[in-house]
Design a protein around this motif. Structure first.
Motif, PDB file in Angstrom:
ATOM      1  N   GLU A   1       5.613   3.337 -27.912  1.00 41.57           N
ATOM      2  CA  GLU A   1       4.451   3.318 -27.036  1.00 41.57           C
ATOM      3  C   GLU A   1       3.919   1.896 -26.885  1.00 41.57           C
ATOM      4  O   GLU A   1       3.470   1.489 -25.827  1.00 41.57           O
ATOM      5  N   GLY A   2       3.982   1.109 -27.980  1.00 47.71           N
ATOM      6  CA  GLY A   2       3.554  -0.283 -27.940  1.00 47.71           C
ATOM      7  C   GLY A   2       4.479  -1.136 -27.091  1.00 47.71           C
ATOM      8  O   GLY A   2       4.046  -2.088 -26.435  1.00 47.71           O
ATOM      9  N   ALA A   3       5.775  -0.799 -27.082  1.00 44.80           N
ATOM     10  CA  ALA A   3       6.744  -1.543 -26.266  1.00 44.80           C
ATOM     11  C   ALA A   3       6.440  -1.367 -24.779  1.00 44.80           C
ATOM     12  O   ALA A   3       6.538  -2.328 -24.004  1.00 44.80           O
ATOM     13  N   ASP A   4       6.072  -0.150 -24.380  1.00 42.31           N
ATOM     14  CA  ASP A   4       5.713   0.064 -22.975  1.00 42.31           C
ATOM     15  C   ASP A   4       4.425  -0.687 -22.628  1.00 42.31           C
ATOM     16  O   ASP A   4       4.303  -1.242 -21.539  1.00 42.31           O
ATOM     17  N   ALA A   5       3.468  -0.716 -23.555  1.00 40.09           N
ATOM     18  CA  ALA A   5       2.240  -1.475 -23.316  1.00 40.09           C
ATOM     19  C   ALA A   5       2.545  -2.962 -23.241  1.00 40.09           C
ATOM     20  O   ALA A   5       1.995  -3.677 -22.399  1.00 40.09           O
ATOM     21  N   LYS A   6       3.444  -3.448 -24.094  1.00 42.20           N
ATOM     22  CA  LYS A   6       3.818  -4.868 -24.086  1.00 42.20           C
ATOM     23  C   LYS A   6       4.430  -5.264 -22.745  1.00 42.20           C
ATOM     24  O   LYS A   6       4.141  -6.338 -22.212  1.00 42.20           O
ATOM     25  N   ALA A   7       5.269  -4.397 -22.181  1.00 42.50           N
ATOM     26  CA  ALA A   7       5.879  -4.684 -20.880  1.00 42.50           C
ATOM     27  C   ALA A   7       4.811  -4.838 -19.802  1.00 42.50           C
ATOM     28  O   ALA A   7       4.887  -5.739 -18.959  1.00 42.50           O
ATOM     29  N   VAL A   8       3.788  -3.998 -19.838  1.00 45.86           N
ATOM     30  CA  VAL A   8       2.704  -4.090 -18.854  1.00 45.86           C
ATOM     31  C   VAL A   8       1.872  -5.349 -19.098  1.00 45.86           C
ATOM     32  O   VAL A   8       1.589  -6.108 -18.166  1.00 45.86           O
ATOM     33  N   LEU A   9       1.489  -5.599 -20.355  1.00 48.77           N
ATOM     34  CA  LEU A   9       0.651  -6.752 -20.664  1.00 48.77           C
ATOM     35  C   LEU A   9       1.357  -8.055 -20.334  1.00 48.77           C
ATOM     36  O   LEU A   9       0.747  -8.989 -19.802  1.00 48.77           O
ATOM     37  N   ASP A  10       2.655  -8.140 -20.653  1.00 45.71           N
ATOM     38  CA  ASP A  10       3.407  -9.351 -20.335  1.00 45.71           C
ATOM     39  C   ASP A  10       3.620  -9.497 -18.828  1.00 45.71           C
ATOM     40  O   ASP A  10       3.501 -10.591 -18.280  1.00 45.71           O
ATOM     41  N   GLY A  11       3.924  -8.408 -18.146  1.00 41.08           N
ATOM     42  CA  GLY A  11       4.174  -8.450 -16.713  1.00 41.08           C
ATOM     43  C   GLY A  11       2.955  -8.866 -15.901  1.00 41.08           C
ATOM     44  O   GLY A  11       3.066  -9.546 -14.884  1.00 41.08           O
ATOM     45  N   TYR A  12       1.788  -8.458 -16.368  1.00 39.31           N
ATOM     46  CA  TYR A  12       0.552  -8.788 -15.662  1.00 39.31           C
ATOM     47  C   TYR A  12      -0.230  -9.916 -16.331  1.00 39.31           C
ATOM     48  O   TYR A  12      -1.339 -10.230 -15.906  1.00 39.31           O
ATOM     49  N   ALA A  13       0.310 -10.513 -17.389  1.00 39.50           N
ATOM     50  CA  ALA A  13      -0.379 -11.569 -18.154  1.00 39.50           C
ATOM     51  C   ALA A  13      -1.799 -11.120 -18.478  1.00 39.50           C
ATOM     52  O   ALA A  13      -2.780 -11.780 -18.158  1.00 39.50           O
ATOM     53  N   LEU A  14      -1.903  -9.975 -19.136  1.00 41.39           N
ATOM     54  CA  LEU A  14      -3.182  -9.296 -19.327  1.00 41.39           C
ATOM     55  C   LEU A  14      -3.659  -9.317 -20.775  1.00 41.39           C
ATOM     56  O   LEU A  14      -4.388  -8.452 -21.191  1.00 41.39           O
ATOM     57  N   GLN A  15      -3.271 -10.304 -21.571  1.00 42.49           N
ATOM     58  CA  GLN A  15      -3.718 -10.334 -22.957  1.00 42.49           C
ATOM     59  C   GLN A  15      -5.237 -10.455 -23.052  1.00 42.49           C
ATOM     60  O   GLN A  15      -5.865  -9.811 -23.868  1.00 42.49           O
ATOM     61  N   THR A  16      -5.850 -11.296 -22.220  1.00 41.38           N
ATOM     62  CA  THR A  16      -7.304 -11.376 -22.142  1.00 41.38           C
ATOM     63  C   THR A  16      -7.731 -10.737 -20.836  1.00 41.38           C
ATOM     64  O   THR A  16      -7.283 -11.135 -19.769  1.00 41.38           O
TER      65      THR A  16
END
Length: 179
Positions: free
Chosen positions: A23-38
């Motif tokens: 589940e974290g891997a799918d979230a990581k793909a979204v966060l990295d793809g959208y540069a959404l860490q902050t």
């Protein structure tokens, strides 16, 4: 030493992180793809912790004789004045894609960290971390004369707080709590 600082929303930052799970891997793909860490442009962020306390009354007494802790529920909501699909992907995972995705697929899980720091007192800060977060729902508000707003509700498994302050000698002091 307990922090006594008063914070405003302008001194807060909200960031997202992922765990080492499917589940974290799918979230990581979204966060990295959208540069959404902050996450920016947030308003009206709310975090609630409910403990479902139960009162026990004895016959003939008007006041409870004990309070028993019940189930703990951690939930919250936020509004964001920006729409790009990232938060919808964090809710639906691969199900938000235009291309057909074979089911079952996981719902992304992530962490939310809210950091409060006053630029005038950089040695003092407060950090709240929610773990095992999943978005519960997503709403889009399109008013005629106002900003377009995304509304999100979420649930979490854990919450922890980290107070960073300075003692009278100026030494950094940490006080950590996990719930």
């Amino acid at each position: 030493m307990a922090l006594t600082e008063v914070y405003t929303g302008s001194t807060a930052a909200l960031s997202l992180a992922t765990a080492d799970t499917p589940e974290g891997a799918d979230a990581k793909a979204v966060l990295d793809g959208y540069a959404l860490q902050t996450v920016g442009r947030l308003t009206d962020v709310r975090i609630s912790v409910d403990t479902a306390l139960k009162e026990f009354y004895e016959v003939g007494r008007r006041h409870p004789v004990s309070l028993s802790p019940g189930d703990i529920a951690i939930h919250g909501s936020a509004q964001r004045a920006y729409v790009n699909g990232a938060l919808l992907f964090l809710l639906l995972g691969r199900g938000a894609s235009f291309t057909a995705v074979a089911e079952p697929y996981v719902q992304p899980t992530f962490e939310i960290t809210m950091m409060f720091a006053d630029p005038a007192r950089p040695a003092e800060a407060l950090s709240l971390t929610l773990g095992g977060v999943k978005f519960e729902n997503w709403k889009l508000t399109v008013p005629e004369d106002e900003f377009v707003i995304e509304n999100l509700c979420f649930r979490a498994l854990t919450i922890g707080v980290l107070d960073v302050g300075a003692d009278n000698a100026g030494n950094v002091v940490f006080a950590e709590q996990q719930g």
